[in-house]
Write a protein that holds these residues in place. Structure first.
Motif, PDB file in Angstrom:
ATOM      1  N   ASP A  10      -6.339  -2.495   1.236  1.00 20.70           N
ATOM      2  CA  ASP A  10      -5.375  -2.039   2.069  1.00 20.70           C
ATOM      3  C   ASP A  10      -4.628  -3.400   2.323  1.00 20.70           C
ATOM      4  O   ASP A  10      -5.493  -4.669   2.861  1.00 20.70           O
ATOM      5  CB  ASP A  10      -5.821  -1.554   3.568  1.00 20.70           C
ATOM      6  CG  ASP A  10      -4.797  -0.795   4.316  1.00 20.70           C
ATOM      7  OD1 ASP A  10      -3.647  -1.510   4.374  1.00 20.70           O
ATOM      8  OD2 ASP A  10      -5.016   0.066   5.140  1.00 20.70           O
ATOM      9  N   ASP A  11      -3.335  -3.542   1.969  1.00 24.47           N
ATOM     10  CA  ASP A  11      -2.297  -4.680   2.238  1.00 24.47           C
ATOM     11  C   ASP A  11      -2.202  -4.839   3.812  1.00 24.47           C
ATOM     12  O   ASP A  11      -1.666  -5.937   4.233  1.00 24.47           O
ATOM     13  CB  ASP A  11      -1.108  -4.518   1.428  1.00 24.47           C
ATOM     14  CG  ASP A  11      -0.303  -3.505   1.736  1.00 24.47           C
ATOM     15  OD1 ASP A  11      -0.872  -2.548   1.913  1.00 24.47           O
ATOM     16  OD2 ASP A  11       0.964  -3.627   1.557  1.00 24.47           O
ATOM     17  N   PHE A  15      -5.143  -3.558   9.895  1.00 24.66           N
ATOM     18  CA  PHE A  15      -5.584  -2.347   9.963  1.00 24.66           C
ATOM     19  C   PHE A  15      -7.049  -2.306   8.924  1.00 24.66           C
ATOM     20  O   PHE A  15      -8.150  -1.746   9.530  1.00 24.66           O
ATOM     21  CB  PHE A  15      -4.655  -1.261   9.102  1.00 24.66           C
ATOM     22  CG  PHE A  15      -5.308  -0.013   9.225  1.00 24.66           C
ATOM     23  CD1 PHE A  15      -5.153   0.797  10.705  1.00 24.66           C
ATOM     24  CD2 PHE A  15      -5.662   0.675   8.007  1.00 24.66           C
ATOM     25  CE1 PHE A  15      -5.553   2.118  10.540  1.00 24.66           C
ATOM     26  CE2 PHE A  15      -6.165   2.078   8.048  1.00 24.66           C
ATOM     27  CZ  PHE A  15      -6.104   2.694   9.455  1.00 24.66           C
ATOM     28  N   GLY A  16      -6.951  -2.916   8.000  1.00 23.63           N
ATOM     29  CA  GLY A  16      -8.117  -3.085   7.188  1.00 23.63           C
ATOM     30  C   GLY A  16      -9.497  -3.889   7.841  1.00 23.63           C
ATOM     31  O   GLY A  16     -10.423  -3.364   7.723  1.00 23.63           O
ATOM     32  N   VAL A  35     -10.089  -5.974   0.589  1.00 23.99           N
ATOM     33  CA  VAL A  35      -9.056  -6.652  -0.282  1.00 23.99           C
ATOM     34  C   VAL A  35      -7.655  -6.022  -0.139  1.00 23.99           C
ATOM     35  O   VAL A  35      -7.367  -4.847   0.327  1.00 23.99           O
ATOM     36  CB  VAL A  35      -9.430  -6.510  -1.802  1.00 23.99           C
ATOM     37  CG1 VAL A  35     -10.926  -7.093  -1.994  1.00 23.99           C
ATOM     38  CG2 VAL A  35      -9.624  -5.045  -2.264  1.00 23.99           C
ATOM     39  N   PRO A  36      -6.594  -6.806  -0.574  1.00 27.03           N
ATOM     40  CA  PRO A  36      -5.261  -6.525  -0.204  1.00 27.03           C
ATOM     41  C   PRO A  36      -4.636  -5.669  -1.467  1.00 27.03           C
ATOM     42  O   PRO A  36      -3.274  -5.423  -1.028  1.00 27.03           O
ATOM     43  CB  PRO A  36      -4.648  -7.776  -0.072  1.00 27.03           C
ATOM     44  CG  PRO A  36      -5.200  -8.976  -0.839  1.00 27.03           C
ATOM     45  CD  PRO A  36      -6.778  -8.418  -0.753  1.00 27.03           C
ATOM     46  N   SER A  37      -5.185  -5.447  -2.560  1.00 32.94           N
ATOM     47  CA  SER A  37      -4.729  -4.876  -3.637  1.00 32.94           C
ATOM     48  C   SER A  37      -5.731  -3.811  -4.337  1.00 32.94           C
ATOM     49  O   SER A  37      -6.851  -4.017  -4.241  1.00 32.94           O
ATOM     50  CB  SER A  37      -3.902  -5.564  -4.438  1.00 32.94           C
ATOM     51  OG  SER A  37      -4.812  -6.478  -5.317  1.00 32.94           O
ATOM     52  N   GLY A  61       1.742  -3.389  -6.119  1.00 37.06           N
ATOM     53  CA  GLY A  61       1.265  -3.039  -7.628  1.00 37.06           C
ATOM     54  C   GLY A  61       0.706  -1.596  -7.914  1.00 37.06           C
ATOM     55  O   GLY A  61       1.749  -0.636  -7.622  1.00 37.06           O
ATOM     56  N   MET A  62      -0.359  -1.490  -7.990  1.00 36.21           N
ATOM     57  CA  MET A  62      -0.989   0.039  -8.479  1.00 36.21           C
ATOM     58  C   MET A  62      -1.027   0.554  -6.968  1.00 36.21           C
ATOM     59  O   MET A  62      -1.475  -0.026  -6.126  1.00 36.21           O
ATOM     60  CB  MET A  62      -2.265  -0.431  -9.045  1.00 36.21           C
ATOM     61  CG  MET A  62      -2.957   0.837  -9.450  1.00 36.21           C
ATOM     62  SD  MET A  62      -4.791   0.563  -9.890  1.00 36.21           S
ATOM     63  CE  MET A  62      -4.518  -0.746 -11.069  1.00 36.21           C
ATOM     64  N   SER A  63      -0.643   1.727  -6.987  1.00 34.80           N
ATOM     65  CA  SER A  63      -0.821   2.660  -5.838  1.00 34.80           C
ATOM     66  C   SER A  63      -2.377   3.016  -5.569  1.00 34.80           C
ATOM     67  O   SER A  63      -3.303   2.720  -6.414  1.00 34.80           O
ATOM     68  CB  SER A  63      -0.183   3.900  -6.004  1.00 34.80           C
ATOM     69  OG  SER A  63      -0.814   4.636  -6.797  1.00 34.80           O
ATOM     70  N   GLY A  64      -2.823   3.209  -4.343  1.00 34.93           N
ATOM     71  CA  GLY A  64      -3.909   3.936  -4.021  1.00 34.93           C
ATOM     72  C   GLY A  64      -4.305   5.091  -4.915  1.00 34.93           C
ATOM     73  O   GLY A  64      -5.571   5.194  -5.506  1.00 34.93           O
TER      74      GLY A  64
END
Length: 189
Positions: A10-11, A15-16, A35-37, A61-64
């Motif tokens: 979660d970027d 919240f993370g 991790v943020p990505s 970058g890459m989506s969830g």
């Protein structure tokens, strides 16, 4: 009990961190990494056996969803939770199609989230070790988690918590509370 490994992608680090702190209330045998990505989450999964992956949908970058699909290919038995703040009715179907085991929208109910994580990790029922895990299933208003984290940062505090009438943490940001606040609440009444 053997250590269970959880990765949160979660970027929105505030919240993370809230999710991370909440998950640690399920027991000391959990190792929770934030991790943020999505790319970093994939790298983390390669560092050792992972039991649960939690991912936001919108990541740099890459989506969830892409992360979930790639994780499913490489680790078919991995348990996965997808979370989003997007108000799009198709998100749940997209998460299921990607291979997620559970789906939540923000704001989420921490007690429900922890119960789902507990089930996916095959932890014994009734194990929550803290007030945050046993909090009533009241939904927090939109932005409440971010507001708690913002307040925590502004104050320079280790923890900011919303307490219920029994001095139990209904929501928190930062490190879990290791103290019984009931006497403080009684004194304040």
């Amino acid at each position: 009990m053997p250590t269970k490994r959880i990765i949160i992608a979660d970027d929105a680090l505030d919240f993370g961190r809230m999710l991370q702190a909440s998950l640690t209330t399920l027991g000391s045998h959990l190792k929770v990494t934030l991790v943020p990505s999505a790319e970093e989450a994939l790298l983390e999964t390669r560092r050792g056996a992972t039991d649960l992956l939690i991912s936001d949908v919108r990541l740099p970058g890459m989506s969830g969803f892409e992360l979930v699909r790639k994780a499913r290919v490489h680790y078919p038995g991995l348990k996965i939770i997808v979370i989003t703040g997007l108000k799009d009715d198709t998100m749940r179907q997209q998460a299921e199609a990607a291979g997620a085991d559970a789906f939540f929208t923000k704001p989420l109910t921490i007690a429900e989230f922890l119960q789902t994580a507990q089930g996916l990790l095959d932890l014994p029922a009734g194990q929550p070790a803290s007030a945050a895990a046993a909090a009533p299933a009241a939904r927090l208003p939109d932005g409440a988690a971010q507001s708690l984290e913002s307040l925590r940062a502004r104050l320079g505090a280790k923890t900011v918590a919303l307490l219920d009438e029994n001095a139990k943490a209904a929501a928190l940001s930062g490190v879990p509370l290791d103290v019984d606040l009931q006497p403080v609440l009684e004194a304040a009444r």
